[in-house]
Design a protein around this motif. Structure first.
Motif, PDB file in Angstrom:
ATOM      1  N   GLN A 265       0.729  -1.170  -0.032  1.00 59.10           N
ATOM      2  CA  GLN A 265      -0.204   0.102  -0.133  1.00 59.10           C
ATOM      3  C   GLN A 265       0.925   1.087   0.086  1.00 59.10           C
ATOM      4  O   GLN A 265       1.228   1.840   0.988  1.00 59.10           O
ATOM      5  CB  GLN A 265      -0.944  -0.015   1.183  1.00 59.10           C
ATOM      6  CG  GLN A 265      -2.098  -1.031   1.273  1.00 59.10           C
ATOM      7  CD  GLN A 265      -2.841  -0.960   2.389  1.00 59.10           C
ATOM      8  OE1 GLN A 265      -2.466  -1.535   3.192  1.00 59.10           O
ATOM      9  NE2 GLN A 265      -4.060  -0.269   2.406  1.00 59.10           N
ATOM     10  N   ALA A 266       1.277   1.610  -1.192  1.00 54.73           N
ATOM     11  CA  ALA A 266       2.179   2.861  -1.391  1.00 54.73           C
ATOM     12  C   ALA A 266       1.826   3.554  -2.487  1.00 54.73           C
ATOM     13  O   ALA A 266       1.585   2.806  -3.749  1.00 54.73           O
ATOM     14  CB  ALA A 266       3.674   2.243  -1.276  1.00 54.73           C
ATOM     15  N   ARG A 279       8.329   7.336  -2.339  1.00 57.08           N
ATOM     16  CA  ARG A 279       7.352   6.355  -2.105  1.00 57.08           C
ATOM     17  C   ARG A 279       6.493   6.904  -0.581  1.00 57.08           C
ATOM     18  O   ARG A 279       7.257   7.185   0.169  1.00 57.08           O
ATOM     19  CB  ARG A 279       8.277   4.910  -1.211  1.00 57.08           C
ATOM     20  CG  ARG A 279       7.211   3.917  -0.804  1.00 57.08           C
ATOM     21  CD  ARG A 279       8.039   2.704  -0.307  1.00 57.08           C
ATOM     22  NE  ARG A 279       6.950   1.818   0.432  1.00 57.08           N
ATOM     23  CZ  ARG A 279       6.582   0.526  -0.079  1.00 57.08           C
ATOM     24  NH1 ARG A 279       7.098   0.266  -1.274  1.00 57.08           N
ATOM     25  NH2 ARG A 279       6.029  -0.172   0.301  1.00 57.08           N
ATOM     26  N   LEU A 280       5.301   6.872  -0.865  1.00 58.46           N
ATOM     27  CA  LEU A 280       4.236   7.424   0.179  1.00 58.46           C
ATOM     28  C   LEU A 280       3.733   6.301   0.599  1.00 58.46           C
ATOM     29  O   LEU A 280       2.616   5.820  -0.040  1.00 58.46           O
ATOM     30  CB  LEU A 280       3.565   8.747  -0.259  1.00 58.46           C
ATOM     31  CG  LEU A 280       4.263   9.887  -0.716  1.00 58.46           C
ATOM     32  CD1 LEU A 280       3.250  10.695  -1.424  1.00 58.46           C
ATOM     33  CD2 LEU A 280       5.020  10.269   0.327  1.00 58.46           C
ATOM     34  N   ASP A 281       3.648   5.718   1.827  1.00 58.58           N
ATOM     35  CA  ASP A 281       3.131   4.555   2.343  1.00 58.58           C
ATOM     36  C   ASP A 281       1.706   5.092   2.938  1.00 58.58           C
ATOM     37  O   ASP A 281       1.619   6.086   3.543  1.00 58.58           O
ATOM     38  CB  ASP A 281       3.845   3.704   3.391  1.00 58.58           C
ATOM     39  CG  ASP A 281       4.940   3.189   2.789  1.00 58.58           C
ATOM     40  OD1 ASP A 281       4.822   2.008   2.113  1.00 58.58           O
ATOM     41  OD2 ASP A 281       6.154   3.650   2.982  1.00 58.58           O
ATOM     42  N   TYR A 282       0.767   4.170   2.754  1.00 53.30           N
ATOM     43  CA  TYR A 282      -0.448   4.488   3.470  1.00 53.30           C
ATOM     44  C   TYR A 282      -1.256   3.002   3.843  1.00 53.30           C
ATOM     45  O   TYR A 282      -0.647   1.954   3.611  1.00 53.30           O
ATOM     46  CB  TYR A 282      -1.534   5.007   2.550  1.00 53.30           C
ATOM     47  CG  TYR A 282      -1.985   4.294   1.328  1.00 53.30           C
ATOM     48  CD1 TYR A 282      -2.906   3.467   0.914  1.00 53.30           C
ATOM     49  CD2 TYR A 282      -1.192   4.304   0.091  1.00 53.30           C
ATOM     50  CE1 TYR A 282      -3.600   2.647   0.177  1.00 53.30           C
ATOM     51  CE2 TYR A 282      -1.295   3.399  -0.862  1.00 53.30           C
ATOM     52  CZ  TYR A 282      -2.484   2.766  -0.702  1.00 53.30           C
ATOM     53  OH  TYR A 282      -3.101   1.956  -2.165  1.00 53.30           O
ATOM     54  N   GLY A 283      -2.338   3.254   4.611  1.00 55.13           N
ATOM     55  CA  GLY A 283      -2.817   1.872   5.194  1.00 55.13           C
ATOM     56  C   GLY A 283      -2.457   1.740   6.624  1.00 55.13           C
ATOM     57  O   GLY A 283      -1.486   2.407   7.145  1.00 55.13           O
ATOM     58  N   THR A 284      -3.186   0.979   7.456  1.00 58.03           N
ATOM     59  CA  THR A 284      -3.007   0.821   8.858  1.00 58.03           C
ATOM     60  C   THR A 284      -2.087  -0.494   9.193  1.00 58.03           C
ATOM     61  O   THR A 284      -1.928  -0.614  10.246  1.00 58.03           O
ATOM     62  CB  THR A 284      -4.275   0.835   9.389  1.00 58.03           C
ATOM     63  OG1 THR A 284      -5.208  -0.436   8.698  1.00 58.03           O
ATOM     64  CG2 THR A 284      -5.100   1.942   9.104  1.00 58.03           C
TER      65      THR A 284
END
Length: 331
Positions: A265-266, A279-284
């Motif tokens: 998730q990036a 790179r921008l990560d997202y998600g929990t």
């Protein structure tokens, strides 16, 4: 509900403290009396806990347990999991123990026995079980037909931020100990708790010849019914890589193939100002859901998952892998 964190030695402790601090119904306390024994520059202790926002800190594990926690999260060095689990169980606290469960099967069995005798639950920290990606992989299982093979990777950087990760006594081993158990646990879920019929492993120090533990490993497993699986557990990610590492799994069935990337998730791009990849990560991730499972299981009086028995099964895989490395034959 009162939850204590025993030790800040593990890198995951910081994240757990932050997440537990956000639980509306949880009173959090921390004890990290072993911080003074760590090498210079490694974080821990009262001052570090206060920087994390902790308002209740105890100078000893005994004081923390006298506070009367309903449960504790153990984030110590691997070799100390048994000792702290037995202390917590004797005080009547349920236990969530960081992976791997222990450094030996005998210690894992003793942890189970201590918790059973005290009437408390033992849960092992396998957050990938709770990730959205693994849930999706589970949902895809029926469409694959009979499972015939699985391939997993759990790679990371050399763990220089905490010296004990590469200490053969405190960690119990190197890359094989550190990065086998997550995938062994996911296979445990997919195969309904079946243990492998054979485990064949190789390991080396090619990534860092001066290390006291192995830095790379490959494990081949054969499960009942003819299912073949492989686990790449190497510390093979360079320090300058955008992430610490990652975890992937591919399941191959007679009717289809399903892939999972637990850290995909990036948003990827390019930063003109630095002329470098972005790179921008997202998600929990799965940490929050794992901690919620531990807390809710205490509240509801039920056994949390993954439990100590599943943790012991994945630890047995590691022990058999080391035996195979030692003998050069399947174990």
């Amino acid at each position: 509900m009162r939850i204590g964190v025993m030790s800040l030695a593990h890198l995951h402790a910081v994240g757990y403290v932050g997440l537990l601090s956000g639980f509306a119904d949880v009173e959090l306390a921390v004890a990290d009396p072993d911080a003074a024994q760590r090498p210079p520059g490694e974080s821990g202790g009262r001052a570090f806990a206060e920087r994390l926002g902790v308002t209740r800190y105890f100078d000893s594990y005994a004081d923390l347990l006298d506070w009367g926690p309903d449960g504790v999260v153990i984030c110590s060095e691997n070799s100390r999991h048994r000792e702290l689990t037995e202390l917590a169980a004797a005080a009547g606290a349920h236990v969530l123990c960081e992976k791997p469960m222990a450094t030996t099967v005998a210690d894992g069995e003793a942890m189970l026995a201590a918790c059973a005798a005290a009437g408390v639950h033992l849960m092992i920290a396998y957050p990938v079980r709770f990730s959205r990606q693994f849930r999706a992989l589970q949902a895809a299982l029926p469409a694959l037909g009979r499972l015939v093979a699985a391939a997993g990777t759990n790679n990371g950087v050399l763990p220089t931020a905490r010296a004990w990760f590469a200490d053969p006594v405190l960690a119990g081993g190197g890359a094989v100990m550190d990065h086998t158990v997550h995938l062994a646990d996911l296979l445990d879920v997919v195969l309904d708790g079946a243990e492998p019929e054979s485990v064949h492993a190789v390991a080396n120090k090619m990534i860092n010849a001066t290390a006291r533990v192995e830095t790379g490993g490959q494990i081949s497993l054969r499960y009942p019914g003819g299912v073949i699986a492989t686990i790449d557990c190497s510390w093979s990610v360079p320090e300058h890589y955008p992430t610490w590492g990652g975890l992937t799994m591919r399941l191959v069935g007679e009717d289809g193939i399903a892939d999972m990337d637990a850290f995909a998730q990036a948003v990827l791009g390019f930063r003109e100002s630095t002329r470098s990849p972005l790179r921008l990560d997202y998600g929990t991730g799965g940490d929050g859901a794992m901690l919620a499972e531990f807390v809710s299981a205490i509240r509801e009086g039920r056994r949390p998952q993954p439990d100590g028995e599943s943790g012991l099964r994945s630890l047995r895989v590691v022990a058999r892998a080391y035996e195979s490395v030692r003998t050069g034959a399947p174990a």
